[in-house]
Scaffold this active site. Sequence first.
Site, PDB file in Angstrom:
ATOM      1  CD  GLU A  99      -3.635   3.474  -5.697  1.00 24.47           C
ATOM      2  OE1 GLU A  99      -3.592   4.703  -5.834  1.00 24.47           O
ATOM      3  OE2 GLU A  99      -3.141   2.879  -4.716  1.00 24.47           O
ATOM      4  CG  HIS A 156      -2.808  -0.597  -3.140  1.00 21.76           C
ATOM      5  ND1 HIS A 156      -3.090   0.732  -2.912  1.00 21.76           N
ATOM      6  CD2 HIS A 156      -3.042  -1.226  -1.941  1.00 21.76           C
ATOM      7  CE1 HIS A 156      -3.452   0.899  -1.660  1.00 21.76           C
ATOM      8  NE2 HIS A 156      -3.438  -0.279  -1.051  1.00 21.76           N
ATOM      9  CB  SER A 184      -0.937   0.009   1.214  1.00 22.45           C
ATOM     10  OG  SER A 184      -0.190  -0.171   2.399  1.00 22.45           O
ATOM     11  CG  ASN A 192      -2.958   3.974   1.067  1.00 24.68           C
ATOM     12  OD1 ASN A 192      -4.133   4.069   1.401  1.00 24.68           O
ATOM     13  ND2 ASN A 192      -2.321   2.821   1.050  1.00 24.68           N
TER      14      ASN A 192
END
Length: 722
Positions: free
Chosen positions: A456, A444, A423, A494
Site C-alpha cells: 500500500e 506498507h 501499518s 488492515n
Amino acid sequence: MSVFSYKLNEKRVAIVTIDVPGEKMNTLRDSFADDLSAILKQGRDDNIFGMVFISGKSDNFIAGADIKMLDSAKTREDALAISELCHQAFFTLKKQPYPTVAAIHGAALGGGLEFALACDYRVCTDSDITKLGLPEVQLGLLPGGGGTQRLPKLVGIQKALEWMLTGKQVRAKQAKKTGLVHDCVPLSILERVACELATKGKPKATKPRLDRISQLLESNPFGRNIIFKKAEENVLKKTGGHYPAPLNIIKAVRASIELDELKAYKTEAEGFADLVMTDVSKSLRGIFFATTEMKKEYKNDDVAAVERTAVLGGGLMGAGIAHVSAVKAGALVRIKDVAHQGVSNAMNYSYKILSKRQKRRIMSKAELQQTMNRITGTTDYSGFKHVDMVIEAVFEDLKLKQSMVADVEQNCQDDTIFASNTSSLPIAQIAEQAKRPENVIGLHYFSPVEKMPLVEIIPHEGTSEQTIARTVNFARKQGKTPIVVKDKAGFYVNRILAPYVNEAANLLLAGEPIEKIDQALVEFGFPVGPLALLDEVGIDIGSKIAPILEKELGERFKAPNAFDRMIDAKRLGRKTGRGFYTYEKKGKKVDESVYELLGITASPRLNKQEIASRCVAQMLNEAARCLDEGIIASPRDGDIGAIFGIGFPPFLGGPFSYMDKRGASKVCSELSTYASDNPVFTPAPCLMAMAEKGATFYGERKVELSEVVTEQESDTEQVQTS
C-alpha cells in the site's frame, strides 16, 4: 498484416520471424491460424529443407494467448471453437513434410509453449529471462492448444502434472534436462543452432527421461492409476474443491494416455470450453486484467530512479524489505539497526533465501555473493548521505517515527524519500514535524515481504507527485503490485482485516472452538483462518494497531479484551511458541489451555457456514465504507488489495466482485440480521443506497460514488431534521 515474416537462407531453411505489430509481447490471436497456414504453404511451395520460428521481440518468444479473446466467447460453443481452432492449426504445423524448429528466447508460456510443442524441435537460450510453462491453471483454465496431450509424452506424466497444476515456469537448463527442449545455447548462436536442427530431418520419437521409480509407475495401468489418484487427492486438499481447473487438467492428461488421439484431444477441448464459462475463471481473468491495468497507473519514467536505499530496523519486516530491494530491484541497500546483531540477522535473512536458490541451481555462488555485496549494515547514519529512499520498519510508535524523519532529513539529501512501513498510523501525523513533508510517504508491506505481492502506498496531503511516482516505480521494481490509498488510520487492508479478526475473537469468546473458526474460513477459501493468522502476525502487533484504529475510526474497531490476556500470559503466537496454537517441530496444534485462560467453555453453537458468514460480513461492510470514503480509488483496487494483501479467495474475485455476485440487498439483509444482536454489523449507508437502487460496484448499473454520497448527505439531513 501478418504476424509472420518469411526469409529463405542459403541452405533452403525458412526463417520465420514472429512479431505482433505494435505490441510489446507476442500473443496468439484468432488470425494466427490463417497466417500460420499461409506461411506453412509457402514453405511447401518453396520445397524447403526446414523451417525455424524465431521471435522478433527482444525478450519473449510467445507469451501466451491473448486473454481478451476469451472474453469474446459468449457461449460454451464459442470457447470450444477457440480450442479446436488451435488444435487444427498445431496439427497442421506438426504434419508438415519438412522439420519445424522453435527457437526460443524469453517467455514461451501457455499457447506459446503449445506452439513450440507442436514443432519437431525446440531450442532455447540459456538466458535468465527464458522461461517455459503452461500457467493456464492460474486463470482457472487448462492448456487448450494440445498442451495436456503433448507435454506428458515429452517429460512424463508426473512432471507434466506438476508443471500444469502449479503453473510452474521452467528455466532453460531444467527444460533441457527434462527433455522439453533439444538444446540450450547462448543467444548469439540461437538462430544458427536452430537452422542446423532444421536440416536434420524429422526426429525419431523418444521416451521421456525418467528415473527408475517414475518409469516403473508410468509404464503400467496400475502405477498410472496411483499417480492420478494421488494427484486428485492433493488437488482437493490444496484447493478445497473451489477450483475446477486442476481436476480437468488431470482428466485431460489421463485421456492423453488412455484414449485414442481424437477422443483425448476432444476431452481437452471440452474441458477448456467448460472452464472458460465458469465464474471462477472469469474472476481469475478479471484479476489478471486488473493487475495489468494497474501497471500503467502512476507510471512516470521522467522521475529519478531509486537506486540506493536504506532500511531502518533489522527485524523480520526490515530484513524482508532489504531483501526485495537488493534482489528484485537491484538497489544498493544500507540496513541500520540499534544493535549489530539486528544488522547481522537481517543480512543472514537474505543469505538463507539466496542459499536455497543456489542449492536448487537457480543462481550461481558468484551471483549469490554479488547480490549479498549490495547489502551493507550500520548502527548509525554513516553511508546515508547519497541514499535515494529510506524505508522505516520499526514498531508502531509515533514519536519514534517522527524522530526518524528528523534524523533522515539531517543525514540525507534534500530529495531523499522517507517511506514509513507503518501499518496503521496516519502518514500526516508522521510528517507533521518534517522540514520537507513533501518527501514523506507511507509504504506498507505485508509479511513475509518476499512472498506477499501487495504494497500500500500512502501519500498524505503534502506528499509531492514526484515522491508518489518514484515510490510506485520502486515498488514495481521490487516485484510488488502497489495500490495507492488515502491517508487514514489502518489504510485499506488492515482496516478491513481488523473487524474480520475481531469477529473471530468474539466468536471464540462466545464458545466456538478455535479449530472450528479457522477451518470455517479456510473452507470459505482463505489460505489460513483468522486466529491462525493472528498467531502468525503476532498478537502483540495486532494489539498495538487496534487502539489506533479505535481512536481514529470509532467504537466498532474496539478489540476484544481477550487479546490483552494473551499478551499478559506471553502468548504472542508463533514467535513465542504459543498463541492460540502451540508450535513445535512436529507442527502446530490447538492449545486447549487457551480456553481456561480466557474463561471460556467450548460450546459449539453455529455451523461453519454461519461462522464464515459473520466474519466475512464485517470485512465486506468495511470495504464498502473504504470505497465510500475514498480510501481506495476503485472497487478494482479494493479487490486486488484484499486478494494480494490478506488472501481473500481469488475465485470469488475480491470483496467488491463478491458483493456484486451476491447483490447489495442480500449483503445488507445479512448484515441487518446480525446487527439486531450487535450494532457493529449495521450496514454502511452506501451499501444500503446501492441495495435500494439495485446497483453494483462494477457494471452498467453501478451507482457513481458522488451519487451515493449525495444520497447519504440527504439521508443524514432527514435524520437530523426528524
